[in-house]
Design a protein around this motif. Structure first.
Motif, mmCIF file in Angstrom:
data_model
loop_
_atom_site.group_PDB
_atom_site.id
_atom_site.type_symbol
_atom_site.label_atom_id
_atom_site.label_comp_id
_atom_site.label_asym_id
_atom_site.label_seq_id
_atom_site.Cartn_x
_atom_site.Cartn_y
_atom_site.Cartn_z
ATOM 1 N N VAL A 107 45.809 32.254 47.125
ATOM 2 C CA VAL A 107 44.577 31.984 47.258
ATOM 3 C C VAL A 107 44.003 32.315 45.941
ATOM 4 C CG1 VAL A 107 44.226 35.124 47.790
ATOM 5 C CG2 VAL A 107 42.705 32.945 48.623
ATOM 6 N N GLY A 108 44.368 32.782 44.829
ATOM 7 C CA GLY A 108 43.916 33.240 43.476
ATOM 8 C C GLY A 108 43.539 31.214 43.281
ATOM 9 N N THR A 138 35.533 35.846 36.404
ATOM 10 C CA THR A 138 36.333 36.923 37.650
ATOM 11 C C THR A 138 37.753 36.392 37.728
ATOM 12 O OG1 THR A 138 34.126 35.640 38.762
ATOM 13 C CG2 THR A 138 36.970 36.427 39.983
ATOM 14 N N GLN A 139 38.241 35.127 36.640
ATOM 15 C CA GLN A 139 39.773 34.410 36.267
ATOM 16 C C GLN A 139 40.516 36.059 35.259
ATOM 17 O OE1 GLN A 139 38.939 30.670 34.620
ATOM 18 N NE2 GLN A 139 40.394 30.188 36.175
ATOM 19 N N ALA A 143 42.878 38.193 36.391
ATOM 20 C CA ALA A 143 44.539 37.721 35.898
ATOM 21 C C ALA A 143 45.304 39.449 35.341
ATOM 22 C CB ALA A 143 44.057 37.693 34.696
ATOM 23 N N GLN A 144 43.675 40.177 35.073
ATOM 24 C CA GLN A 144 44.210 41.927 34.825
ATOM 25 C C GLN A 144 45.572 42.749 36.381
ATOM 26 O OE1 GLN A 144 40.386 43.141 33.802
ATOM 27 N NE2 GLN A 144 40.455 42.617 31.620
ATOM 28 N N VAL A 145 44.078 42.719 37.529
ATOM 29 C CA VAL A 145 44.993 43.113 38.435
ATOM 30 C C VAL A 145 46.301 42.371 39.091
ATOM 31 C CG1 VAL A 145 43.694 41.341 40.348
ATOM 32 C CG2 VAL A 145 44.509 44.205 40.790
ATOM 33 N N GLU A 206 43.530 48.919 38.547
ATOM 34 C CA GLU A 206 43.259 47.639 38.424
ATOM 35 C C GLU A 206 42.840 47.208 39.752
ATOM 36 O OE1 GLU A 206 42.158 46.271 35.945
ATOM 37 O OE2 GLU A 206 43.170 46.926 34.591
ATOM 38 N N ALA A 207 42.892 47.467 40.922
ATOM 39 C CA ALA A 207 42.704 46.659 41.768
ATOM 40 C C ALA A 207 41.626 47.098 42.718
ATOM 41 C CB ALA A 207 43.935 47.222 43.266
ATOM 42 N N ASN A 208 40.949 48.543 42.254
ATOM 43 C CA ASN A 208 39.666 49.191 42.469
ATOM 44 C C ASN A 208 39.288 48.862 41.470
ATOM 45 O OD1 ASN A 208 41.061 50.372 44.565
ATOM 46 N ND2 ASN A 208 41.302 52.155 43.174
ATOM 47 N N ARG A 209 39.011 48.334 40.729
ATOM 48 C CA ARG A 209 37.984 48.232 39.879
ATOM 49 C C ARG A 209 37.882 45.810 40.154
ATOM 50 N NH1 ARG A 209 40.212 50.776 35.836
ATOM 51 N NH2 ARG A 209 41.670 49.599 34.928
ATOM 52 N N PHE A 210 38.548 45.676 40.080
ATOM 53 C CA PHE A 210 38.573 44.278 41.057
ATOM 54 C C PHE A 210 37.829 44.082 42.046
ATOM 55 C CE2 PHE A 210 39.679 39.933 42.573
ATOM 56 C CZ PHE A 210 39.959 39.210 42.183
ATOM 57 N N ILE A 211 38.130 44.916 42.993
ATOM 58 C CA ILE A 211 37.318 44.850 44.018
ATOM 59 C C ILE A 211 35.387 45.494 44.285
ATOM 60 C CG2 ILE A 211 37.606 45.837 46.659
ATOM 61 C CD1 ILE A 211 40.544 46.319 46.898
ATOM 62 N N ASP A 212 36.161 46.078 43.355
ATOM 63 C CA ASP A 212 34.281 46.155 43.136
ATOM 64 C C ASP A 212 33.437 45.688 42.546
ATOM 65 O OD1 ASP A 212 35.018 49.125 44.402
ATOM 66 O OD2 ASP A 212 35.116 50.009 42.362
#
Length: 216
Positions: A107-108, A138-139, A143-145, A206-212
């Motif tokens: 999806v990304g 956003t990219q 990429a980090q997560v 990282e997932a938490n940061r991305f979601i936030d």
């Protein structure tokens, strides 16, 4: 949002089998009011949960292995069965993690391709530039997560390999001498599991940061 998205996903079960293609799937979800951005956030959340579940399973497997190494009397067969079942569960969790990462990347890629294409549709240069900056940001976050999740996933393989060796060895040498021989492997297993747990902690963060960031 997740409850509504889950309901939409459930409704897709009623659609024809041809909705297996990702592009058709995403088009269908948009008709339910869910953009690729929503789906990406949802899948990162699923990936985070899979990482958390796998982390607990690998921790439990390490506990089982320690108990086996410290085994002192009783039924060896029961101890072996515990370790063997732990290995099977670890394999399933590892497959779940990899599947979740694949879904995130799918999806990304679709989201960023669409976003890039739509930059050419702007009439306002100011808005186009602002959207382009947001796309790059956003990219970078994405990429980090994904990189963190893949690093953690890669750490699973060495752990699974060494557990597989131990399970196979014990299967044909289930005796006190074989158990004693596992002591030499305990330090290696503990180190690899601890490294894996640390990588999973980093991936979850990282997932938490991305979601936030995506929900801000």
């Amino acid at each position: 949002m997740r409850r509504s998205l889950r309901a939409a996903l459930a409704a897709l079960v009623l659609l024809p089998a041809t909705v297996g293609c990702s592009s058709v799937y995403y088009d269908t979800m948009e008709k339910f009011g869910f953009e690729k951005r929503d789906i990406l956030v949802d899948r990162v959340e699923d990936g985070r949960e899979a990482q958390t579940d796998a982390q607990e399973e690998f921790k439990d497997a390490l506990t089982q292995f320690r108990e086996l190494v410290a085994f002192d009397g009783g039924e060896l067969e029961k101890q072996y069965d515990k370790v063997s079942r732990s290995y099977d569960r670890m394999q399933r969790e590892a497959e779940e993690v990899r599947g979740r990462i694949d879904a995130i990347e799918d999806v990304g890629e679709a989201l960023f391709d669409e976003w890039e294409d739509e930059l050419g549709e702007y009439q306002s240069a100011e808005l186009r530039n602002a959207s382009a900056r947001q796309l790059r940001e956003t990219q970078t976050q994405y990429a980090q997560v994904v990189r963190a999740m893949n690093r953690a996933a890669d750490k699973m393989d060495p752990v699974l390999e060494i557990y597989q060796d131990q399970v196979l060895y014990l299967k044909h040498s289930l005796n006190a001498r074989a158990i004693a021989g596992l002591e030499d492997e305990r330090a290696v297993i503990e180190q690899r599991v601890n490294e894996l747990i640390a990588e999973m902690d980093a991936a979850i963060a990282e997932a938490n940061r991305f979601i936030d960031a995506m929900q801000a």
